[in-house]
Every structure is written in C-alpha cells, then in structure tokens.
Design a protein around this motif. Structure first.
Motif, PDB file in Angstrom:
ATOM      1  N   ASP A 111       0.849  -1.205   0.000  1.00  0.00           N
ATOM      2  CA  ASP A 111       0.000   0.000   0.000  1.00  0.00           C
ATOM      3  C   ASP A 111       0.879   1.248   0.000  1.00  0.00           C
ATOM      4  N   HIS A 112       0.455   2.257  -0.761  1.00  0.00           N
ATOM      5  CA  HIS A 112       1.159   3.544  -0.721  1.00  0.00           C
ATOM      6  C   HIS A 112       0.444   4.456   0.267  1.00  0.00           C
ATOM      7  N   LEU A 113       1.221   5.137   1.111  1.00  0.00           N
ATOM      8  CA  LEU A 113       0.659   5.972   2.181  1.00  0.00           C
ATOM      9  C   LEU A 113       1.329   7.336   2.171  1.00  0.00           C
ATOM     10  N   ALA A 114       0.697   8.277   2.858  1.00  0.00           N
ATOM     11  CA  ALA A 114       1.338   9.589   3.086  1.00  0.00           C
ATOM     12  C   ALA A 114       1.329   9.816   4.592  1.00  0.00           C
ATOM     13  N   TRP A 115       2.278   9.236   5.261  1.00  0.00           N
ATOM     14  CA  TRP A 115       2.309   9.288   6.728  1.00  0.00           C
ATOM     15  C   TRP A 115       3.421  10.237   7.195  1.00  0.00           C
ATOM     16  N   LEU A 138       8.417   4.386   9.913  1.00  0.00           N
ATOM     17  CA  LEU A 138       9.394   3.293  10.016  1.00  0.00           C
ATOM     18  C   LEU A 138       8.697   1.946  10.180  1.00  0.00           C
ATOM     19  N   TYR A 139       7.632   1.924  10.958  1.00  0.00           N
ATOM     20  CA  TYR A 139       6.913   0.669  11.182  1.00  0.00           C
ATOM     21  C   TYR A 139       6.212   0.222   9.896  1.00  0.00           C
ATOM     22  N   ALA A 140       5.548   1.159   9.235  1.00  0.00           N
ATOM     23  CA  ALA A 140       4.796   0.818   8.011  1.00  0.00           C
ATOM     24  C   ALA A 140       5.744   0.270   6.938  1.00  0.00           C
ATOM     25  N   ASN A 141       6.877   0.934   6.751  1.00  0.00           N
ATOM     26  CA  ASN A 141       7.825   0.497   5.715  1.00  0.00           C
ATOM     27  C   ASN A 141       8.565  -0.782   6.098  1.00  0.00           C
ATOM     28  N   ASN A 184       6.965   7.773   2.284  1.00  0.00           N
ATOM     29  CA  ASN A 184       8.100   8.605   2.660  1.00  0.00           C
ATOM     30  C   ASN A 184       7.832   9.169   4.040  1.00  0.00           C
ATOM     31  N   ARG A 185       8.859   9.736   4.645  1.00  0.00           N
ATOM     32  CA  ARG A 185       8.711  10.343   5.953  1.00  0.00           C
ATOM     33  C   ARG A 185       8.299  11.793   5.709  1.00  0.00           C
ATOM     34  N   GLU A 186       7.001  12.013   5.613  1.00  0.00           N
ATOM     35  CA  GLU A 186       6.500  13.325   5.208  1.00  0.00           C
ATOM     36  C   GLU A 186       6.570  14.337   6.351  1.00  0.00           C
ATOM     37  N   GLY A 187       6.685  15.597   5.994  1.00  0.00           N
ATOM     38  CA  GLY A 187       6.567  16.657   6.986  1.00  0.00           C
ATOM     39  C   GLY A 187       5.085  16.831   7.298  1.00  0.00           C
ATOM     40  N   GLY A 188       4.778  17.394   8.474  1.00  0.00           N
ATOM     41  CA  GLY A 188       3.378  17.570   8.883  1.00  0.00           C
ATOM     42  C   GLY A 188       2.524  18.280   7.838  1.00  0.00           C
ATOM     43  N   PRO A 189       2.895  19.516   7.403  1.00  0.00           N
ATOM     44  CA  PRO A 189       2.053  20.240   6.449  1.00  0.00           C
ATOM     45  C   PRO A 189       1.919  19.503   5.106  1.00  0.00           C
ATOM     46  N   LEU A 190       3.003  18.858   4.644  1.00  0.00           N
ATOM     47  CA  LEU A 190       2.913  18.163   3.352  1.00  0.00           C
ATOM     48  C   LEU A 190       1.885  17.029   3.429  1.00  0.00           C
ATOM     49  N   ALA A 191       1.855  16.329   4.560  1.00  0.00           N
ATOM     50  CA  ALA A 191       0.875  15.238   4.715  1.00  0.00           C
ATOM     51  C   ALA A 191      -0.550  15.799   4.636  1.00  0.00           C
ATOM     52  N   VAL A 192      -0.759  17.019   5.147  1.00  0.00           N
ATOM     53  CA  VAL A 192      -2.096  17.644   5.062  1.00  0.00           C
ATOM     54  C   VAL A 192      -2.466  17.848   3.591  1.00  0.00           C
ATOM     55  N   PHE A 193      -1.532  18.402   2.828  1.00  0.00           N
ATOM     56  CA  PHE A 193      -1.817  18.647   1.400  1.00  0.00           C
ATOM     57  C   PHE A 193      -1.998  17.325   0.642  1.00  0.00           C
TER      58      PHE A 193
END
Ligand code: F3S
Length: 401
Positions: A131-135, A142-145, A153-162
């Motif tokens: 599964d592809h995620l935006a976490w 780390l757990y998901a991957n 990817n290890r997204e930044g907080g605001p990027l995950a919102v967008f």
C-alpha cells in the motif's frame, strides 16, 4: 512531471481553491525531488496536531484551508494532541490551551480526519504490504515500511495535510521499489545478549539511527524479543528520533528482506557495534546518575493492548511506590477496559489522545522521569527535563521500590 488530466484540472482550480493549493504544493515538492508522477495513497497520517507544536499560526492555517473548502479525500488519521480530551483538567492543562486544542481537532474533523490521536496508526488502520501511504509520524513511517512493507516517505506535517487533500504523493523515495535497498549493515552479534538481558532495545535503535543518519540500514542478528511488535515500535521510534531514516530492513522480518541476494550486500559497509558504543550514545540523551524522579512515564510510542496487559498484570501483585503515568490510544479505552481499571485501582494514571512529549508535563508536576523510550528521552531532554532510560522490566521494578 507527468500529470493526469484530472490532476491538471485540480491544478487549474476546477475543483476548488483548497485542492488547487494542495495540488500546487504537492506538485512543487514532486518537481524539486524529480518525481516522474504522483502516486495515489490509501491513507494519510498527520503529525502536527498538538497546539504546543503548531500554535496559533498552525490553527489559522487550518481554518484557512477549511474555509477554502479543504477536505481530505483519503482516510486521514491524526497523531496525539496536547491534551487528553476527557481528562485535561486532571492533567492540570491550561484552559486556554485545551480550548485551542479542541478547536484544532474540530477543524481537522470538519475536513474529514478521523481523530484517532495516536502515533501508532499501524495498529488501528487497515494497511498491507504494497500500500502507498502519506504518513508523517516518524515511528509510524518506520513501522509501516520496515515491518508491514507498505510504501511511504517520511513526510513533513504540512505536506501530509496537502497530500491528504489531493489523495496523492510524489512518486519518489521509498515509494519506489528500487530505492528500498540497504545502504549499510548493522550486525548485532556483539550486543544481542546484552540488549536482551537489559531490555535496551530503544538505546540500540537510537544508536543505529545516530550512526547511520540516513539511508536504509539492514539489521542482522536481531535479539529474539525484538521480533515482537511492541518492542519493534520502541526500537524503530528511537531510530526515527536520532536520524532522518524512514525505513530499515530487519533480517527475517521486513518483507523486503526476501528480495535481497547475498551477493548484492558484498559492497556494503558492515558495522558490528559493541556494548560501550551503545551505552555512550544513549548517554547523550539522559542523565545516568538520576536517582529520585517525579514519575515513571510509559507510552512513547503509545502503549499497545499487549503493553497495557503486561503492565497491568505486573502491578496486579506489586503496588507501585512511585507515580506511574501511561499514554495510549483512546481505542484501547474499551478494548483494554479491564486492565485499565486494574491499573487505575492501583493509582496508575492513564491518559489517551496525548503523549509525554506533546503534553505539558510541568503542569503535571513532572520535571524528572524514568522512561523506556529513547525517543521520549531525546525530546524531553531537549525540553529541559531530567530523564533516565531503562528497559521496561527494570522500569517496572523501579516503580515498586
Ligand atoms: Fe508518539 Fe509522542 Fe512518542 S507522538 S512516538 S508518544 S513523542
């Protein structure tokens, strides 16, 4: 970067201002990272939820997005907030702070988020390998991957919102199979017994992150207990705290391990740390000579059902003599009811929706503590608290002394 017709229409503003703005940001990030396209994600997890972290500016930004029609288009969950939504006055939280925190969660909810308010979404959200995620929470990434074999990817907080608004992420980094290959090997043969004996899985994780800093470490000769989900979350959270790493490959655990051929590893550097290196590295984030503490704090990452059961069973026969505070997900309120009742009967404090790092511990009369988490030690030490890390068994023993 290739965009589908629909993505272009969003970018042109045909689907509203908020989606246009979100798409602009996601595309810009994708272009900077040389993504060939965007990839649809199954879920998003947002990390900037506590008022302590995002403040009035963050709240204003969320209001703006919501007012522009911002809605999450994929399942979107939230990290811990700064308060327990029901017991904030028992935590002695400031009233204004609590009001602002509730407002943040309400806006997220209006945008379609599910306020699970936990950093362990991998226990509650249905995700599988591939599964592809935006976490955006490092321990969850780390757990998901590394354990589940999902792609994020290890997204930044605001990027995950967008990304949650557009339902897509740039197809780069750990979304690509070809990038999920080890860059360094850690062989734990010299420390396996010591770590197991002392329960210092978090210290070990902190060391690996601290030394590797980035890339994808392959970890070999893993201590037996590190194969358990609850120990893994502690270990991976520590790696995330001391590095920018978003994935490790765990021998005989990570799905990716099956794809690795022995000959592919011959060119990689192998480190076989000794006990001293691990102890010395974790000394940087704790006060080893700390004798008396205000409280024992457990739940970074949030305690699982197994953790709660284990702690409750321990205190069933031995009463704590020190103040013990636990942090967990509100989903366990019902699932772990009998254990939590047992704990509370023994004066153990249990809080949901928040954690030791994003809550205001000083208002809870805690300035020094013992934890079993290197991630907690790292952040609490940075916030000026006196912290000591021990393995869970030792933490529980100390609690009864
Ligand atoms: Fe979770 Fe808070 Fe630790 S968000 S990983 S308990 S710092």
């Amino acid at each position: 970067m290739y965009l589908t017709k629909e993505e272009e229409r969003i970018l042109d503003g045909e689907m509203g201002e908020a989606r246009q703005l979100a798409m602009e940001v996601v595309v810009k990030v994708g272009e900077v990272m040389n993504a060939e396209k965007l990839i649809p994600v199954k879920s998003a997890h947002i990390s900037g939820v506590s008022y302590k972290n995002i403040g009035d500016e963050g709240l204003e930004f969320l209001h703006e997005l919501r007012d522009k029609g911002g809605m999450f288009t994929v399942k979107t969950t939230l990290n811990p907030s700064g308060i327990d939504l029901d017991k904030w006055s028992r935590m002695n939280s400031d009233e204004k702070f609590a009001r602002k925190q509730v407002e943040i969660i309400s806006v997220f909810r209006e945008m379609g988020a599910i306020p699970i308010l936990t950093c362990t979404p991998y226990f509650y959200v249905d995700i599988s390998a591939g599964d592809h995620l935006a976490w955006a929470e490092s321990n969850a990434v780390l757990y998901a991957n590394s354990v589940i074999g999902a792609f994020t990817n290890r997204e930044g907080g605001p990027l995950a919102v967008f990304e949650a608004i557009v339902g897509k992420a740039p197809y780069v980094g750990l979304h690509l199979k070809r990038n999920r290959f080890p860059s360094i090997i850690f062989d734990l043969k010299n420390v396996r017994d010591y770590v197991k004996e002392r329960g210092l899985y978090a210290n070990l994780g902190y060391y690996i992150g601290y030394v590797a800093k980035k890339g994808i470490p392959l970890i070999r000769n893993i201590p037996e207990r590190l194969r358990e989900k609850d120990t893994l979350k502690l270990f991976l959270a520590a790696i995330g705290a001391s590095s920018g790493i978003g994935m490790v490959i765990l021998e005989n655990i990570s799905p990716e391990y099956l794809n690795i051929r022995r000959e592919d590893l011959s060119c990689l550097e192998t480190l076989a740390p000794d006990v001293k290196e691990i102890i010395d590295t974790s000394e940087k984030i704790q006060k080893s000579n700390l004798e008396d503490v205000d409280a024992i704090l457990l739940g970074c990452p949030h305690l699982s059902l197994n953790d709660i059961r284990r702690i409750a069973m321990f205190f069933k026969y031995r009463k704590p003599k020190k103040r013990v505070i636990l942090f967990t997900a509100r989903q366990l309120k019902r699932l772990a009811k009998k254990y939590i009742e047992l704990l509370e009967k023994n004066n153990v404090e249990v809080y949901y929706d928040t954690c030791m790092v994003v809550a205001d511990l000083r208002r809870m009369n805690v300035t020094s503590c013992i934890v079993d988490s290197a991630k907690a030690a790292y952040y609490l030490t940075a916030q000026g608290y006196d912290v000591k890390i021990l393995g869970l068994d030792e933490v529980l023993r100390v609690a009864t002394e």
